[in-house]
Scaffold this motif. Structure first.
Motif, short mmCIF file in Angstrom:
data_model
loop_
_atom_site.label_atom_id
_atom_site.label_comp_id
_atom_site.label_asym_id
_atom_site.label_seq_id
_atom_site.Cartn_x
_atom_site.Cartn_y
_atom_site.Cartn_z
N ILE A 1 -14.48 -27.93 -60.56
CA ILE A 1 -15.47 -27.81 -61.63
C ILE A 1 -16.57 -28.88 -61.57
O ILE A 1 -17.37 -28.97 -62.50
CB ILE A 1 -14.78 -27.89 -63.00
N SER A 2 -16.62 -29.67 -60.51
CA SER A 2 -17.62 -30.74 -60.48
C SER A 2 -18.16 -31.00 -59.08
O SER A 2 -18.57 -32.12 -58.78
CB SER A 2 -17.03 -32.03 -61.07
N GLU A 3 -18.18 -29.98 -58.24
CA GLU A 3 -18.67 -30.17 -56.86
C GLU A 3 -20.15 -30.49 -56.84
O GLU A 3 -20.60 -31.32 -56.03
CB GLU A 3 -18.38 -28.90 -56.04
N GLU A 4 -20.94 -29.86 -57.71
CA GLU A 4 -22.39 -30.06 -57.67
C GLU A 4 -22.79 -31.47 -58.08
O GLU A 4 -23.92 -31.89 -57.81
CB GLU A 4 -23.09 -29.04 -58.57
N VAL A 5 -21.90 -32.22 -58.70
CA VAL A 5 -22.20 -33.61 -59.05
C VAL A 5 -21.35 -34.59 -58.25
O VAL A 5 -21.31 -35.78 -58.56
CB VAL A 5 -22.03 -33.85 -60.57
#
Length: 369
Positions: free
Chosen positions: A221-225
């Motif tokens: 849930i937090s790959e883009e950051v």
């Protein structure tokens, strides 16, 4: 191992469900529930981390050395940086994307209570007013603003609506599937990867295909950051395959057709032995594929290794045009990936020795040369 039939209708259906569910990094609860409901429907057990990363389990003949296959369900988006005197909102990006792809985008503002629709516009947006000044104005996130679809003229009106600094904005995906097999949408990175992983699980369950070792599908849930798969792994996971987008652009070898296997990205080479096992499976099962190296790119694999996980990692991708913009892929790449992932799920571990965290030299591989 068997090459299963892929349910393309299921693939497209679950992809459209994912694309219709807003999930910018940091605001992913809704899509987590959607994936959980789909896993429940497929009768696949799973558990959640505190923040909502999903770790499912498909039992194999043995439990170690087990493997993970990961896709991320968070996307790019925006956040309110400031409330302006003209009743518009100053923005910062969530994730790394260029503001030129945001100009003209429709989106939903999620407030503490309620939500509002609106549009991201450049500061000078009216051709009848600004004429050529529109083309000459600077680009960047400091030069766009969010226009809310409400009667708002000033800061006081924004406060009355309950808008706050830090409110999330999810960008509309506006997906379109063409008769020629192309899929156009925002956020195909990595909703398409999540759809591929669910489709591979569906094939394994539908055909009751046996697995050699335990397999853990992961939805992060937090790959883009940047943090991605850093916290969702079992410590005994020996190998991890990441599904994400490959960049089709001048100077790249990626394609919108078949599987694109990444040999390295900006964080360095992927595991030699696991990557070549993936290549071997493509060759054995006649899955069209190509290799590429990504220069300005990182994935869940990097997050897992940087968090201290001693795990072999590889990256397989669907070629995507205009990544982090208004993206396009082809169904052929998704079907090819689903076939590869379902075969990889059935395959034996790369090395039996990997079941040990630490071990002797016996059984340690040697690269050719």
């Amino acid at each position: 191992m068997k090459l299963p039939t892929i349910d393309s209708d299921y693939l497209i259906s679950v992809l459209l469900k994912l694309l219709s569910t807003p999930s910018p990094s940091g605001y992913t609860d809704r899509v987590v529930h959607l994936v959980c409901e789909e896993l429940e429907r497929l009768r696949v057990p799973f558990e959640l981390t505190r923040r909502g990363a999903i770790r499912a389990t498909l039992n194999g003949a043995v439990s170690q050395p087990d493997r993970a296959i990961v896709a991320h369900v968070d996307t790019l988006g925006a956040m309110v940086k400031g409330l302006k005197d003209n009743g518009r909102l100053r923005l910062v990006p969530v994730g790394h994307w260029n503001s030129r792809f945001a100009e003209g985008a429709r989106g939903t503002l999620f407030m503490d209570i309620g939500q509002m629709r609106g549009t991201i516009l450049p500061l000078k947006a009216s051709g009848h007013t600004f004429a050529s000044e529109i083309d000459n104005q600077p680009g960047g996130w400091d030069h766009v603003e969010f226009r809310i679809d409400a009667v708002v003229h000033n800061l006081k009106d924004l406060l009355r609506l309950g808008v706050h600094v830090g409110d999330f904005i999810a960008i509309d995906t506006t997906p379109e599937v063409t008769e020629t097999g192309f899929i156009n949408s925002r956020h195909l990175d990595d909703k398409a990867g999540a759809a591929v992983l669910l489709t591979a699980i569906e094939a394994i369950k539908r055909l009751e295909l046996p697995l050699a070792v335990d397999c853990h599908p992961l939805f992060t849930i937090s790959e883009e950051v940047g943090s991605g798969a850093s916290a969702a792994l079992h410590q005994d996971v020996a190998e991890m395959l990441t599904i994400d987008n490959g960049t089709t652009a001048p100077g790249q070898n990626s394609s919108e057709f078949g599987v694109t296997i990444s040999m390295a990205d900006q964080t360095g080479p992927f595991d030699y032995h696991l990557t070549h096992r993936i290549i071997q499976l493509c060759q054995e099962f006649q899955i069209p594929h190509q290799r590429d190296v990504f220069r300005y790119y990182r994935s869940d694999s990097a997050a897992a290794v940087e968090a201290g996980n001693d795990v072999r990692t590889a990256l397989v991708t669907f070629g995507i045009d205009a990544s982090h913009g208004y993206e396009r892929i082809h169904i052929d790449a998704l079907e090819s990936l689903a076939r590869l992932v379902s075969v990889y799920m059935q395959s034996p571990p790369v090395y039996a020795r990997d079941r040990y965290d630490m071990g002797p030299r016996t059984g340690f591989p040697t690269q050719p040369g």
